[in-house]
Enzyme design. Structure first.
Site, PDB file in Angstrom:
ATOM      1  CE  LYS A 180      -2.418   3.673   2.140  1.00 33.36           C
ATOM      2  NZ  LYS A 180      -1.672   4.831   1.902  1.00 33.36           N
ATOM      3  CD  GLU A 255      12.546   5.209   9.229  1.00 35.23           C
ATOM      4  OE1 GLU A 255      12.799   6.329  10.084  1.00 35.23           O
ATOM      5  OE2 GLU A 255      12.262   5.426   8.272  1.00 35.23           O
ATOM      6  CB  CYS A 289      12.776   9.561   8.396  1.00 38.74           C
ATOM      7  SG  CYS A 289      13.661   8.316   7.384  1.00 38.74           S
ATOM      8  CD  GLU A 390      10.171  13.769  10.900  1.00 37.75           C
ATOM      9  OE1 GLU A 390      11.319  13.076  10.603  1.00 37.75           O
ATOM     10  OE2 GLU A 390       9.004  13.024  11.431  1.00 37.75           O
TER      11      GLU A 390
END
Length: 488
Positions: A180, A255, A289, A390
């Site tokens: 997906k 992750e 990331c 973040e």
């Protein structure tokens, strides 16, 4: 050279067939550099489409796992060859769909090919050990066995590399998969699956279902015949994946985010440190990331470093990633652009000093895209929002410290622990950093971003579930150990 493309509608790929979603609804994928330009249409799938894909993967798993590892590896080599033949087309699709510059997209596509070849070779390597038994007449050994059906939930920021670094080890170790992709990477994903089809994999081994995370992703999380889920994305969604997997005893791998520091010691080569800060923090519009977010600089070189950083940042070219002279492309979509701008506003409101950027570019040619200026703050307290959360955008937060010990304390003072870097010529500084930094990827005199495909990748604290991706470490997630004891 621009590859000629027509606007296509891509279907789901289930059981070796391209299949229309049960909803008969499609969604457009748009170009973030030209927000009214359609790149392609993808299926807006329902839970029943996911069920069909999982059923196909379940049917295929026994015959796929029975293949020799070398035979599975041959299929990966064929996928790699198919992608190689369409390298420029896939790279340009990536740039047009999610915005990163064409040189970056070309590099990522090459990396995807390398990942497939690397794991193809894994098919010829050992999957177990012989262990001495207490009975001298007995044989005791271990073997790695596949999980079964694995769900891959992948993000938009690396639309070739991340799906392939999940899919390739899953396949080589004998699993079947249901993928997906994120909406903003679905056209690129469909073109990768066309290469899978061209390679001739048995029906049901690889299945693609596009659609919303709340429907398609959630069904993958909840389905009882999904034996493992590997996810890359936000911490909020990652927690949902973990909770759903734990509730039904499925294996999961996460992750997630990072708030990655680069430490500039007072003996650093400042020119190299500036280039690493720019590349790590601003390439791909900061949408990595592992992107550099916090720049922690010793007081003795702070002003010199800041001056060089501002000068180099002013020289960067923002624009359409398809143009060869563009250094930084747009944010992936309007929502992400607004998120970045809101963090910039919050930084100013909390008292950080804006040194550069801070808004949308004024260039008339950029008004049709989701562009944001490279942005630099100073006077950033580590407890400020832009020092803790973040941003996933091209925003650098400068922080001044006295000593390396102070720098390490600031660097570790976040909920994340993905990547970290230091620039220093002092071996004692380097080893103190390596020993004390709380991060899964630790780099000395390199930028924070950048992952070697043959090495384990993952983070600490809130950045990861702890299970590592890539390299030989990937076998730990995609298999279980079977211990065998045989006595004649």
């Amino acid at each position: 050279m621009t590859v000629e493309t027509k606007i296509q509608t891509f279907q789901n790929y289930i059981g070796g067939q391209w299949t229309q979603a049960a909803s008969e609804d499609v969604k457009a994928c748009m170009n973030p550099a030209h927000q009214h330009e359609v790149v392609g249409y993808i299926q807006n799938s329902l839970a029943e489409d996911v069920d069909h894909a999982i059923e196909a993967a379940h049917k295929a798993k026994k015959s796929w796992r029975k293949l020799a590892g070398a035979a599975r590896g041959d299929y990966l080599y064929k996928i790699a060859a198919a992608i190689e033949a369409r390298h420029e087309e896939i790279a340009q699709t990536m740039t047009r769909e999610m915005g990163k510059t064409l040189p970056e997209a070309r590099g990522e596509t090459s990396r995807g090919i390398a990942i497939l070849k690397y794991y193809a070779g894994e098919g010829m390597r050992k999957t177990g050990d012989v262990i001495p038994a207490s009975d001298s007449k007995a044989l005791q050994y271990t073997n790695r066995v596949p999980l079964g059906v694995v769900g891959l939930i992948t993000p938009w920021n690396f639309p070739v590399a991340i799906p392939l670094w999940k899919m390739a080890p899953a396949l080589i170790y004998g699993n079947t998969v249901v993928i997906k992709p994120a909406h903003d990477a679905s056209v690129t994903a469909a073109k990768l699956i066309e290469c899978v089809e061209q390679a001739g994999l048995p029906a049901g081994v690889v299945n693609l279902v596009t659609g919303s995370g709340s429907v398609v992703g959630q069904r993958i999380i909840d389905h009882p015949e999904i034996n493992g889920i590997t996810f890359t994305g936000s911490n909020q969604t990652g927690k949902r994946v973990a909770q759903g997997a734990v509730a039904r005893d499925a294996k999961y791998q996460l992750e997630m985010g990072g708030k990655n520091p680069i430490i500039i010691a007072d003996d650093a080569d400042l020119d190299e440190a500036v280039e690493a800060t720019l590349s790590g923090g601003l390439r791909s519009t900061g949408q990595k990331c592992t992107a550099t977010s916090r720049v922690i600089v010793q007081e003795g070189v702070y002003e010199a470093f800041k001056s060089k950083l501002i000068s180099r940042t002013k020289a960067l070219t923002v624009g359409d990633g398809m143009k060869e002279d563009t250094w930084m492309g747009p944010s992936v979509n309007e929502a992400q652009l607004n998120t970045v701008l809101s963090y910039i506003d919050q930084g100013k409101a909390e008292g950080a000093t804006l040194l550069l950027g801070g808004g949308k570019p004024s260039d008339p040619e950029l008004q049709d895209g989701f562009f944001v200026e490279p942005t630099i703050f100073e006077d950033v307290n580590p407890n400020m929002t832009i020092g803790q959360e973040e941003i996933f955008g091209p925003v650098l937060a400068l922080m001044k410290v006295d000593t390396i010990e102070d720098a390490l304390e600031v660097a570790n003072h976040v909920a994340f622990g993905l990547s970290a870097s230091i620039f220093t010529k002092n071996i004692e500084n380097a080893f103190e950093f390596v020993e004390d930094i709380e991060a899964g990827l630790v780099r000395v005199n390199f930028e924070t971003a950048g992952v070697e495909l043959q090495a384990p990748f993952g983070g600490m604290k809130g950045s990861s579930s702890g299970s590592r991706e890539q390299g030989t470490a990937a076998i730990e997630f995609y298999t279980s150990i079977k211990t065998v004891y045989v006595k004649p």
